[in-house]
Design a protein around this motif. Structure first.
Motif, PDB file in Angstrom:
ATOM      1  N   THR A   1       6.995   9.828 -12.894  1.00 35.93           N
ATOM      2  CA  THR A   1       7.283   9.444 -11.515  1.00 35.93           C
ATOM      3  C   THR A   1       6.009   9.045 -10.781  1.00 35.93           C
ATOM      4  O   THR A   1       6.013   8.113  -9.972  1.00 35.93           O
ATOM      5  CB  THR A   1       7.997  10.593 -10.781  1.00 35.93           C
ATOM      6  N   ALA A   2       4.917   9.730 -11.078  1.00 35.93           N
ATOM      7  CA  ALA A   2       3.627   9.344 -10.486  1.00 35.93           C
ATOM      8  C   ALA A   2       3.225   7.948 -10.946  1.00 35.93           C
ATOM      9  O   ALA A   2       2.677   7.151 -10.159  1.00 35.93           O
ATOM     10  CB  ALA A   2       2.552  10.363 -10.872  1.00 35.93           C
ATOM     11  N   LEU A   3       3.503   7.617 -12.216  1.00 35.56           N
ATOM     12  CA  LEU A   3       3.203   6.280 -12.721  1.00 35.56           C
ATOM     13  C   LEU A   3       4.042   5.230 -11.990  1.00 35.56           C
ATOM     14  O   LEU A   3       3.540   4.153 -11.640  1.00 35.56           O
ATOM     15  CB  LEU A   3       3.476   6.219 -14.225  1.00 35.56           C
ATOM     16  N   ILE A   4       5.303   5.538 -11.747  1.00 37.58           N
ATOM     17  CA  ILE A   4       6.176   4.620 -11.007  1.00 37.58           C
ATOM     18  C   ILE A   4       5.575   4.328  -9.633  1.00 37.58           C
ATOM     19  O   ILE A   4       5.478   3.169  -9.202  1.00 37.58           O
ATOM     20  CB  ILE A   4       7.585   5.215 -10.868  1.00 37.58           C
ATOM     21  N   ASN A   5       5.168   5.366  -8.920  1.00 35.62           N
ATOM     22  CA  ASN A   5       4.609   5.175  -7.578  1.00 35.62           C
ATOM     23  C   ASN A   5       3.298   4.376  -7.620  1.00 35.62           C
ATOM     24  O   ASN A   5       3.052   3.531  -6.754  1.00 35.62           O
ATOM     25  CB  ASN A   5       4.389   6.526  -6.899  1.00 35.62           C
ATOM     26  N   ARG A   6       2.457   4.638  -8.614  1.00 35.68           N
ATOM     27  CA  ARG A   6       1.199   3.871  -8.734  1.00 35.68           C
ATOM     28  C   ARG A   6       1.498   2.398  -9.006  1.00 35.68           C
ATOM     29  O   ARG A   6       0.822   1.502  -8.486  1.00 35.68           O
ATOM     30  CB  ARG A   6       0.325   4.441  -9.851  1.00 35.68           C
ATOM     31  N   THR A   7       2.511   2.160  -9.822  1.00 35.33           N
ATOM     32  CA  THR A   7       2.876   0.776 -10.143  1.00 35.33           C
ATOM     33  C   THR A   7       3.370   0.049  -8.907  1.00 35.33           C
ATOM     34  O   THR A   7       2.956  -1.083  -8.624  1.00 35.33           O
ATOM     35  CB  THR A   7       3.953   0.758 -11.239  1.00 35.33           C
ATOM     36  N   ILE A   8       4.247   0.687  -8.157  1.00 35.89           N
ATOM     37  CA  ILE A   8       4.771   0.073  -6.942  1.00 35.89           C
ATOM     38  C   ILE A   8       3.654  -0.151  -5.935  1.00 35.89           C
ATOM     39  O   ILE A   8       3.563  -1.208  -5.290  1.00 35.89           O
ATOM     40  CB  ILE A   8       5.893   0.943  -6.356  1.00 35.89           C
ATOM     41  N   GLU A   9       2.777   0.828  -5.803  1.00 35.05           N
ATOM     42  CA  GLU A   9       1.642   0.694  -4.877  1.00 35.05           C
ATOM     43  C   GLU A   9       0.790  -0.521  -5.233  1.00 35.05           C
ATOM     44  O   GLU A   9       0.325  -1.251  -4.341  1.00 35.05           O
ATOM     45  CB  GLU A   9       0.794   1.966  -4.916  1.00 35.05           C
ATOM     46  N   HIS A  10       0.601  -0.760  -6.513  1.00 33.59           N
ATOM     47  CA  HIS A  10      -0.190  -1.913  -6.963  1.00 33.59           C
ATOM     48  C   HIS A  10       0.379  -3.218  -6.412  1.00 33.59           C
ATOM     49  O   HIS A  10      -0.373  -4.082  -5.923  1.00 33.59           O
ATOM     50  CB  HIS A  10      -0.206  -1.944  -8.492  1.00 33.59           C
ATOM     51  N   TYR A  11       1.690  -3.363  -6.472  1.00 31.31           N
ATOM     52  CA  TYR A  11       2.315  -4.604  -6.006  1.00 31.31           C
ATOM     53  C   TYR A  11       2.394  -4.669  -4.482  1.00 31.31           C
ATOM     54  O   TYR A  11       2.271  -5.748  -3.894  1.00 31.31           O
ATOM     55  CB  TYR A  11       3.698  -4.754  -6.635  1.00 31.31           C
ATOM     56  N   VAL A  12       2.566  -3.532  -3.841  1.00 34.84           N
ATOM     57  CA  VAL A  12       2.621  -3.517  -2.377  1.00 34.84           C
ATOM     58  C   VAL A  12       1.291  -3.944  -1.783  1.00 34.84           C
ATOM     59  O   VAL A  12       1.241  -4.672  -0.778  1.00 34.84           O
ATOM     60  CB  VAL A  12       3.022  -2.117  -1.866  1.00 34.84           C
TER      61      VAL A  12
END
Length: 304
Positions: free
Chosen positions: A268-279
């Motif tokens: 789940t932390a990886l998911i949030n880091r991935t989304i943050e990258h695109y945001v």
């Protein structure tokens, strides 16, 4: 204590008549030329900065938490852009749902489509890691130009609005799956289908863990890794951006590697880091008017 009035569930309920009038106006607005729609949306966004005080406060709070490096002046400027982008999104929705005459594909550029095509050539289902950018509805319509796909969503409490959304998206969607129907989502993935799924909102603390999002603990559901594991699916990030001149870009990222790992919190932390990258690429276009940090660990202050 007075009993709380139940929300109307019957579309014929007289209490929904104002909604019907609003939807008729929404259809009419949707017939406008695309560039005029966006200009109208920007005007609505500028007006919303002054009138939608609650949403303005939420956006400013989120930006203060997520971008502490910005000055107050820079943060307010970004929040204004967020409100303008939100206004554009409302008008994009009207046009996306109700205007079939315009070919939005002429306004689109795409990168990374080969990642999705490679997974489909293997016969593998694809879980598109969606993100709540403001261009979510026009992005969905544009995705439908390349492949049929399904979307996991939360049904709207207003039956007329729910009908608007499901019917408006229905032209380019194969299925709209209630987010509580995990079995249907897994079934589609095992059949080799493409399913869009966005876990980047605060859905409460059930089946969620607190992991960082822009460095702030955020209640984030762990379903992404569970769905990917059960559906034997590749998880491919999918972001959509609004570009100058009324153009759009869809960006597919490389499939997440070693996912799921078996560790829900790490996944789940990886998911949030991935989304943050695109945001971070276009932060003004993200849905900052949502209370992303509504739930906090026990004893922590309430942000909103």
């Amino acid at each position: 204590m007075a009993k709380r009035r139940q929300r109307p569930t019957d579309p014929r309920d007289p209490r929904l008549w104002p909604t019907r009038v609003g939807l008729a106006l929404f259809w009419l607005i949707g017939q406008l030329p695309w560039d005029l729609l966006l200009a109208l949306g920007r005007g609505i966004g500028h007006l919303g900065w002054w009138l939608a005080r609650k949403r303005r406060h939420i956006a400013l709070t989120n930006l203060r938490l997520c971008f502490p490096e910005l000055s107050d002046t820079e943060r307010e400027a970004l929040a204004r852009k967020v409100m303008v982008s939100t206004g554009e999104a409302l008008m994009e929705m009207a046009g996306s749902f109700h205007n079939r005459r315009i070919d939005l594909g002429q306004r689109l550029s795409v990168t990374g489509l080969e990642h999705l095509e490679a997974a489909r050539e293997r016969g593998q289902g694809v879980l598109l890691l969606g993100m709540h950018f403001n261009s979510i509805d026009v992005g969905s319509r544009l995705l439908g130009k390349f492949f049929t796909f399904s979307v996991v969503y939360r049904p709207n409490d207003n039956p007329l609005l729910d009908h608007l959304i499901t019917e408006g998206r229905g032209t380019w969607l194969k299925h709209s799956v209630d987010r509580r129907d995990l079995r249907q989502t897994v079934r589609l993935l095992r059949q080799g289908e493409v399913v869009w799924y966005a876990p980047d909102q605060d859905y409460g603390t059930e089946h969620a863990v607190y992991v960082p999002f822009f460095g702030v603990p955020a209640a984030t559901i762990t379903s992404t890794s569970r769905i990917a594991r059960m559906g034997k699916a590749a998880v491919i990030p999918c972001a959509h951006y609004r570009l100058p001149g009324g153009r759009y870009k869809i960006e597919f990222g490389e499939p997440l590697t070693d996912f799921p790992s078996g560790d829900d919190e790490a996944d789940t932390a990886l998911i949030n880091r991935t989304i943050e990258h695109y945001v971070r690429k276009h932060p003004e276009q993200y849905l900052w008017v949502h209370k992303r940090f509504k739930h906090q660990p026990g004893g922590q202050p309430k942000y909103y």
